[in-house]
Design an enzyme around this catalytic site. Structure first.
Site, PDB file in Angstrom:
ATOM      1  CB  ILE A 541      -0.965   0.025   1.203  1.00 39.16           C
ATOM      2  CG1 ILE A 541      -0.184  -0.100   2.512  1.00 39.16           C
ATOM      3  CG2 ILE A 541      -2.011  -1.056   1.070  1.00 39.16           C
ATOM      4  CD1 ILE A 541      -1.066   0.013   3.744  1.00 39.16           C
ATOM      5  N   GLY A 542       2.168   1.132   0.012  1.00 39.96           N
ATOM      6  CA  GLY A 542       2.998   2.328  -0.024  1.00 39.96           C
ATOM      7  C   GLY A 542       4.463   1.975   0.033  1.00 39.96           C
ATOM      8  CB  SER A 543       7.268   2.015  -1.547  1.00 37.99           C
ATOM      9  OG  SER A 543       7.008   2.771  -2.713  1.00 37.99           O
ATOM     10  N   GLY A 544       8.507   4.144   0.455  1.00 36.06           N
ATOM     11  CA  GLY A 544       9.159   5.421   0.672  1.00 36.06           C
ATOM     12  C   GLY A 544      10.592   5.241   1.114  1.00 36.06           C
ATOM     13  N   GLY A 545      11.153   6.321   1.667  1.00 37.89           N
ATOM     14  CA  GLY A 545      12.560   6.331   2.009  1.00 37.89           C
ATOM     15  C   GLY A 545      12.957   5.276   3.001  1.00 37.89           C
ATOM     16  CB  VAL A 549       3.564   0.708   3.977  1.00 37.02           C
ATOM     17  CG1 VAL A 549       2.532   0.584   5.095  1.00 37.02           C
ATOM     18  CG2 VAL A 549       4.598   1.760   4.319  1.00 37.02           C
ATOM     19  CG  ASP A 658      10.187  13.403   4.725  1.00 34.73           C
ATOM     20  OD1 ASP A 658      10.204  14.291   3.855  1.00 34.73           O
ATOM     21  OD2 ASP A 658      10.109  12.198   4.463  1.00 34.73           O
TER      22      ASP A 658
END
Length: 900
Positions: A541-545, A549, A658
């Protein structure tokens, strides 16, 4: 001749004096310049204005007939009930003045005209008159009959028919009947409920009251009372979300009284007041029903069957190990005079007395009012871990521990009454109050360790207790250490013998964390448990630094977001868990709650509450229905409140570093919650230098990131200002505009500088890359705020509403950090309690430089597109697919991080 002149002079002076104490009361309205005081209108008890039909009056009034504290009040004449007061925080004397000028209302005391104790906020035009309506609303009108300010928008402890209490607003109790200063009880309207709180502790919710009927699943917009009942309205005020039907009445008020009861009552001539609703309605429902640490037992009263009054008769006593305190404390104190009750670190009392924190047992079968409305801070822990969590937190004053589930509840900020049920419920709940032992002042006014005799030759009581305890503790610690060492040695010998190592993925393995103990950790999950909850990490459901997720469902059907941490490098388990303990103990309604973690082998996971509506960027920039203005405003206010808490409200100050729409998550009814707070603490010093590169969110970074200046909480303020601009426009601060559409087609072209390539127009007027912060600055200078609003709102927002957010945003993005407001001040601006400042243009001129750079980059990109190649020797390159600009600190984020 002379005596006649003297006589006439004295007569004139006398007439002037008498006129100052018997001025005529005005009806319906007054005009500037006007002043009133209690002495000037003493014949009418300070009344200087009445509503047209005489139902309400405005007066400089002294409640309780005391003669020292006077307030500007709106009073219901027939019942002599105060429905609103102005200068609650600072009363004036009987000579205090209320002045009405072209700029608004001010209240000052005696000769303090230059330093008013209260005033209306700055108004957008001059005042023509002050009106008191028949509903009890005090209104300032301009010459065009437009409302400039209304008392209805600033409720105190009461609302009347025709008045609304919007989401985010609150009522605060008065300290007493004669002291109108704000007390400690608050009624707050949320997007889904009405709640009562005391020092941040919830003790009643309308949704849990048996007399309230839930009528709709809509989002709550405001609370109101009318002639037929009490309502929480949603869907543009047409559909009741919750309702309490009441007998028809032409006059009804909802008020929060001095003791924390939310009461709805109606008034009729002849019979007077009739109480129709009260929350909470049980005798032990309010926080101080039996005083501090008093034991409140609720017995049913058969003679009281009316829902309009309290349905029980509480009996007050003291729990075990406590006795009734002396003086006017109205509560209980430790029976052992060597102990004293603590005060929170947020209290004015010093908390340095907690030299030796201990816990006094209250016994079992008890509960605390806040536990009913809150989640435990920890689950599946032992009692010592629960108490240790409290010991290291100066705001914590006690704990309740449920033995069957290992749930740990804490009492923070202030101690209220303890609950005891006469039906024997909660037998597995145990209560403990934190006490101090040492030379500190007790609740009885004596000092710990002192006796009435001369104790010079006696062995101190504290030493008599501490020395044996210390010796025993050291002995137990030594034996435990020896036992643990022998066990570990045996395990190592067994593994060496069979040529095996410890299996870190074994869910039953204790080798990961048992080697050390860190108090305050949230729930620890096994890797297999998370693997099963996420269906082998199936739903991304998500990806980031910091990682990726996944959506998961725990064994108790709780939906969670599982964040796999991948970019923190090789870090010791203890360091990781220490920081997780800090993050896990930060609780705020506008922060995503960390429910647990996993550390097994090289696996690092964080388990968060699940946000149904995803991140703000998806809703704000996506192709779905646009956010309404009130929803954007609520998101801004919620985000500001969360940041203010991180900066100043929690024990360990946290700078987020952030803030961006991707890290602002939306729950039901668009409640904003900040994610990824505190994760920068997981970076090693080497990694922190790569922070901006790793996170990839340069569009929100303050100028100090480029100059190697100190990074403070004002860095988050800058990022918040950039997010606020995006909320206003509904677009990224850096976006492409085609030649076929121009922002200035709907407005006057020609800016105030900032254009590139020698053009006189602003950079925003050119096709290509638009730098919205510069456009916002230019439109602020022109006063054309509606040009900045999201065009999809189609007029559903006013110029004044847009101006408010633009001014706040520009103040937040000042180049000099010292000129930016702190987040607490930003919250005050959004809530209306703090006057809006004017942005400092000289500290915003840097935006013109960045605007020119973006324009130049856009022109180079267009030239590149036309030539089919990339120009050589120029570092300011842009590709329309990636929006890459050499001004690296201000590229908008294209990544998504944080739990969803």
């Amino acid at each position: 001749m002379k005596p006649s002149i003297i006589t006439c002079s004295l007569l004139i002076i006398f007439l002037l004096f008498t006129s100052t104490i018997s001025a005529n009361t005005f009806k319906a309205y007054i005009t500037p310049s006007f002043s009133a005081s209690f002495l000037k209108f003493i014949d009418d008890s300070g009344t200087f204005l009445t509503s047209p039909n005489g139902t309400f009056k405005a007066a400089i009034f002294n409640p309780g007939a005391q003669q020292t504290s006077f307030y500007l009040c709106i009073i219901h004449v027939a019942s002599s009930t105060i429905t609103w007061s102005a200068n609650r925080n600072r009363a004036v004397s009987n000579s205090g003045l209320m002045n009405l000028t072209l700029k608004g209302i001010t209240i000052s005391d005696k000769n303090g005209n230059n330093n008013p104790v209260w005033s209306t906020p700055p108004l957008r035009s001059q005042v023509d008159r002050l009106v008191l309506t028949d509903m009890g609303n005090l209104i300032l009108l301009d010459p065009s009959n437009v409302s400039l300010w209304e008392s209805f928008r600033y409720p105190t402890d009461t609302i009347v028919i025709g008045q609304r209490l919007s989401v985010g607003s609150s009522l605060s109790s008065s300290s007493s009947d004669s002291d109108l200063s704000p007390g400690n009880y608050n009624l707050t309207i949320t997007s889904s409920d009405a709640i009562l709180q005391w020092f941040g502790q919830t003790y009643w919710k309308l949704s849990m009251d048996t007399k309230a009927y839930k009528n709709s699943l809509s989002t709550v917009e405001y609370m109101a009372v009318n002639t037929t009942g009490f309502y929480l309205f949603g869907s543009d005020g047409t559909v009741p979300v919750y309702l309490v039907t009441l007998p028809v009445s032409n006059f009804r008020v909802a008020t929060l009284d001095n003791y924390g009861h939310f009461i709805i009552k109606s008034f009729s001539f002849g019979t007077g007041w009739k109480q129709e609703f009260v929350g909470p309605d049980d005798g032990c429902g309010t926080p101080l029903a039996c005083g501090r640490v008093g034991l409140c037992t609720d017995y049913d009263d058969p003679s009281s069957s009316s829902s309009s009054s309290s349905s029980s008769s509480p009996v007050c006593s003291c729990p075990q190990n406590f006795r009734v305190g002396s003086g006017n404390s109205g509560g209980c104190v430790p029976s052992n005079g060597s102990y004293s009750l603590p005060f929170s670190c947020n209290n004015n009392q010093s908390n340095s007395s907690l030299v030796v924190p201990s816990f006094l047992s209250l016994g079992n079968g008890l509960d605390y009012f806040h536990n009913i409305y809150s989640d435990p801070v920890m689950d599946s822990v032992d009692l010592s871990s629960c108490q240790d969590q409290c010991s290291k937190n100066c705001s914590c004053l006690g704990v309740f521990y449920r033995n069957s589930s290992g749930s740990c509840y804490v009492i923070e900020n202030e101690l209220g009454s303890i609950l005891s049920s006469n039906n024997g419920a909660n037998q597995d709940m145990f209560g403990f109050i934190k006490v101090s032992l040492g030379s500190t002042t007790t609740n009885d006014g004596t000092r710990d360790g002192e006796t009435s005799q001369d104790g010079s030759g006696q062995f101190p009581v504290a030493a008599a207790v501490l020395l044996p305890v210390t010796g025993s503790t050291l002995l137990v610690a030594f034996l435990f250490f020896w036992w643990r060492r022998s066990i570990k040695s045996s395990k190592r010998q067994d593994m060496n013998k069979f040529g095996k190592t410890n299996n870190n993925n074994n869910p039953h393995s204790s080798g990961d964390l048992d080697a050390f103990y860190i108090p305050g950790l949230p729930r620890r999950f096994d890797y297999e448990e998370l693997e099963k909850a996420t269906d082998d990490f199936k739903t991304l459901i998500g990806s980031g630094g910091f990682g990726t997720v996944y959506k998961g469902v725990l064994s108790d059907n709780a939906v969670v977001a599982v964040k796999k941490i991948v970019n923190i490098g090789v870090q010791g388990k203890k360091d990781f868990c220490t920081e997780i303990a800090v993050i896990g103990n930060i609780h705020h309604v506008n922060l995503v709650k960390l429910k647990g973690f996993c550390v097994q082998g090289r696996h690092r996971f964080l388990v968060y509450e699940y946000m149904n509506r995803g991140s703000l960027d998806r809703t704000l920039f996506g192709g779905g229905p646009p956010l309404e203005w009130q929803e954007r405003y609520d998101v801004a206010l919620g985000t500001a409140r969360g940041l203010a808490y991180l900066h100043a409200g929690c024990e360990h100050k946290i700078i987020h570093c952030d803030i961006k729409p991707e890290n602002i998550l939306l729950h039901d009814h668009f409640q904003a919650k900040i994610s990824d707070f505190g994760l920068s603490k997981l970076l090693s010093p080497e990694q922190s230098g790569l922070f901006t590169t790793m996170r990839g969110t340069r569009g929100y970074l303050a100028p100090e990131w480029l100059t190697n200046s100190a990074i403070t909480e004002k860095t988050d303020v800058y990022s918040f200002g950039m997010v606020l601009l995006e909320l206003i426009s509904g677009r990224k601060n850096c976006y492409f505009k085609s030649r076929s559409h121009s922002v200035d087609e709907d407005s006057n072209s020609g800016g105030r500088g900032g254009g590139g390539g020698g053009h006189n127009s602003s950079s925003s007027s050119m096709p290509g890359l638009i730098y919205f912060p510069l456009l916002a600055l230019e439109k602020h200078e022109e006063g054309s705020y509606m040009d900045l609003a999201d065009p999809r709102l189609e007029g559903r927002v006013t110029n004044e509403e847009v101006e408010k957010l633009v001014r706040i945003a520009l103040c937040c993005v000042h180049e000099e950090p010292a000129l930016r407001p702190n987040m607490a001040a930003v919250v005050g601006m959004l809530e209306g309690g703090t006057a809006l400042p004017q942005p400092r243009i000289e500290s915003l001129n840097f935006l013109r430089f960045y605007g020119r750079r973006f324009t130049e980059a856009s022109m180079i990109a267009e030239e590149n597109d036309e030539n089919g190649g990339t120009p050589q020797g120029n570092s300011s390159s842009v590709t329309s697919g990636g929006s890459q600009v050499a001004l690296v600190s201000y590229i908008s984020s294209q990544s998504i991080s944080g739990p969803r």
